[in-house]
Design a protein around this motif. Structure first.
Motif, PDB file in Angstrom:
ATOM      1  N   GLN A   1      60.164  39.301-149.324  1.00 65.89           N
ATOM      2  CA  GLN A   1      61.662  38.932-149.582  1.00 65.89           C
ATOM      3  C   GLN A   1      61.685  40.648-148.463  1.00 65.89           C
ATOM      4  N   GLN A   2      60.633  41.530-148.844  1.00 67.78           N
ATOM      5  CA  GLN A   2      60.774  43.092-148.769  1.00 67.78           C
ATOM      6  C   GLN A   2      60.405  43.151-147.742  1.00 67.78           C
ATOM      7  N   GLY A   3      59.547  42.740-146.887  1.00 64.17           N
ATOM      8  CA  GLY A   3      59.363  42.837-146.028  1.00 64.17           C
ATOM      9  C   GLY A   3      58.333  43.747-146.020  1.00 64.17           C
ATOM     10  N   ASP A   4      58.119  44.521-145.134  1.00 64.64           N
ATOM     11  CA  ASP A   4      57.260  45.875-144.445  1.00 64.64           C
ATOM     12  C   ASP A   4      57.637  46.978-145.798  1.00 64.64           C
ATOM     13  N   THR A   5      58.269  47.178-146.559  1.00 63.05           N
ATOM     14  CA  THR A   5      59.049  48.224-147.065  1.00 63.05           C
ATOM     15  C   THR A   5      58.348  48.383-147.919  1.00 63.05           C
ATOM     16  N   VAL A   6      57.540  46.547-148.513  1.00 60.53           N
ATOM     17  CA  VAL A   6      56.642  46.140-150.094  1.00 60.53           C
ATOM     18  C   VAL A   6      54.962  46.911-149.409  1.00 60.53           C
ATOM     19  N   ARG A   7      55.600  48.293-148.539  1.00 57.34           N
ATOM     20  CA  ARG A   7      53.890  48.944-148.942  1.00 57.34           C
ATOM     21  C   ARG A   7      53.963  50.380-149.321  1.00 57.34           C
TER      22      ARG A   7
END
Lengths: 146, 54, 240
Positions: free
Chosen positions: C47-53
């Motif tokens: 869902q959140q793409g790379d912002t999960v990092r």
């Protein structure tokens, strides 16, 4: 344990209790103000009057998103029991999609249509890579239709 | 490599989050260590004064 | 029989912490290094793409911010009940570190909220109670600095810290008690975490690394204050 130490412990306990009691009082005085949004069911039970600014939250009902001319759009917010139609004009966050959580800020008009000034996406607490989602879908374990 | 830099289009959010975290923790660490060095030097200087002169 | 209070002797504390510190630093470096390596090699979220990092620096900062306050509260209780100077020093030493981690939790959360929610900031129960944590830290530091007398400063700020601890359960349960924009609990929940192992590992390592880092900073600050008090005693002896 001597009497002096016992007295100090009682003092610390009274601080903790006093803090907790104060917090309970403040929070109960704030009541609904601590809620960030109302669900569609809340809107019905609380009989929110037209023109009052508030936030409504729930899931974007599937197949309910309709784009009018330009930036104008309509969708329906549902909590499974009740629904509220929403009208909005502007950009939506990238997580906004059907079946996903949403919070809209605005007010109801006389006809019961919620006119939103701002739309925020509320995501759930699940985090997983796309491959896992694919695998779940293949095995039929994926409940949320995407 | 470029995937790493662009972060799927979210570079403007991911990199500042890491950058600010690293910067703040580094500054905090340096401040705490320099405070410690100052405290140590001050005590050493005072202890030197306390020593009876021959 | 040696008791916990043996280590409350400042001399013993200096010896013990001095030999422990290099190991703590190594543990922090190792876990943070491994956490970063794993964190930047995970696939993006569905869902959140790379912002999960951002989660890997946001959740550990928020965790340490609350843990530091818990540590401060326990030290304050010992300070009030046992009247031990080392407990006073320990409580005071934790505050600025906790405040920095709290600020980092807020900033990284804001950088995560903008692309995902569509807002840098919202006044929901979780965000508001977490901002209150920062204000409580700042008020604690101000109170501690405002009172000239060491012992009286420690007593007053301990009382303040203990009363302020009521905010910790409010932060933790805000997402259950009220409707919030912030999502619910992912890790400590019935039925196990809702975070896939590829994300859980870097998160766990980073949280561990942040925790070690807190103890490194905290230990050094306690040591500085012990040295400063020795200097003050020496000065008073000279003056007297």
């Amino acid at each position: 344990m001597n009497a002096r130490k016992r007295r100090r412990i009682a003092f610390v306990a009274s601080l903790l209790l006093g803090g907790a009691a104060a917090a309970v009082l403040v929070i109960s005085a704030l009541q609904d103000n601590v809620l960030y949004f109302y669900s569609p069911s809340d809107v019905y039970t609380k009989k929110v009057s037209a023109g009052t600014a508030f936030r409504i939250g729930g899931l974007v009902q599937k197949h309910s998103v309709k784009h009018d001319s330009g930036m104008k759009m309509q969708f329906v917010v549902t909590d499974g029991a009740r629904t509220v139609p929403v009208e909005y004009s502007g950009d939506v966050p990238s997580l906004f999609r059907e079946g996903q959580g949403v919070v809209a800020i605005g007010r109801l008009n006389e006809g019961g249509l919620f006119q939103a000034d701002q739309v925020l996406a509320k995501h759930d607490e699940k985090y997983m890579p796309p491959e896992v989602v694919d695998a779940l879908k293949r095995s039929g374990e994926w409940q949320k239709g995407q | 490599m470029s995937d790493f830099v662009t972060q799927g289009g979210f570079a403007a959010y991911v990199w500042p989050a890491y950058g600010i975290s690293a910067f703040a923790l580094a500054v905090l660490g340096l401040w705490i260590v320099s405070d410690y060095r100052k405290a140590k030097a001050k005590l050493a200087a005072l202890a030197e004064l306390e020593r009876p002169t021959p | 029989m040696p008791s916990l209070f043996e280590f409350a002797n400042p001399k013993k504390f200096m010896d013990l912490s001095g030999s422990l510190l290099p190991w703590l630093v190594a543990a922090a470096a190792l876990t943070l290094g491994a956490g970063l390596l794993l964190g930047f090699t995970t696939p993006p979220d569905y869902q959140q793409g790379d912002t999960v990092r951002i989660m890997f620096v946001h959740v550990p900062a928020a965790w340490v911010a609350m843990m530091a306050y818990g540590v401060m509260t326990v030290a304050s209780i010992f300070g009030l009940v046992n009247r031990h100077p080392l407990a006073d020093i320990a409580a005071r030493a934790a505050a600025p570190i906790g405040a920095v981690f709290t600020a980092l939790g807020l900033i990284t959360g804001s950088l995560w909220g903008r692309p995902m929610w569509g807002a840098w900031w919202v006044w929901d129960g979780r965000l508001t109670s977490f901002l209150l944590l920062l204000l409580i830290y700042l008020a604690y530091i101000a109170l501690n600095d405002a009172i000239e007398n060491e012992t009286r400063a420690a007593r007053a700020s301990a009382v303040f810290a203990i009363v302020g601890a009521v905010n910790l359960p409010i932060i933790e349960f805000s997402v259950q008690w009220w409707t919030t924009l912030h999502q619910g609990e992912s890790i400590l929940r019935k039925g196990g975490p809702t975070i896939a192992p590829v994300f859980l590992w870097p998160l766990f390592l980073m949280a561990l690394g942040y925790t070690f880092l807190f103890f490194v900073f905290w230990t050094i600050r306690i040591r500085s204050e012990i040295l400063n008090r020795r200097s003050r005693t020496l000065l008073e002896m000279r003056a007297g």
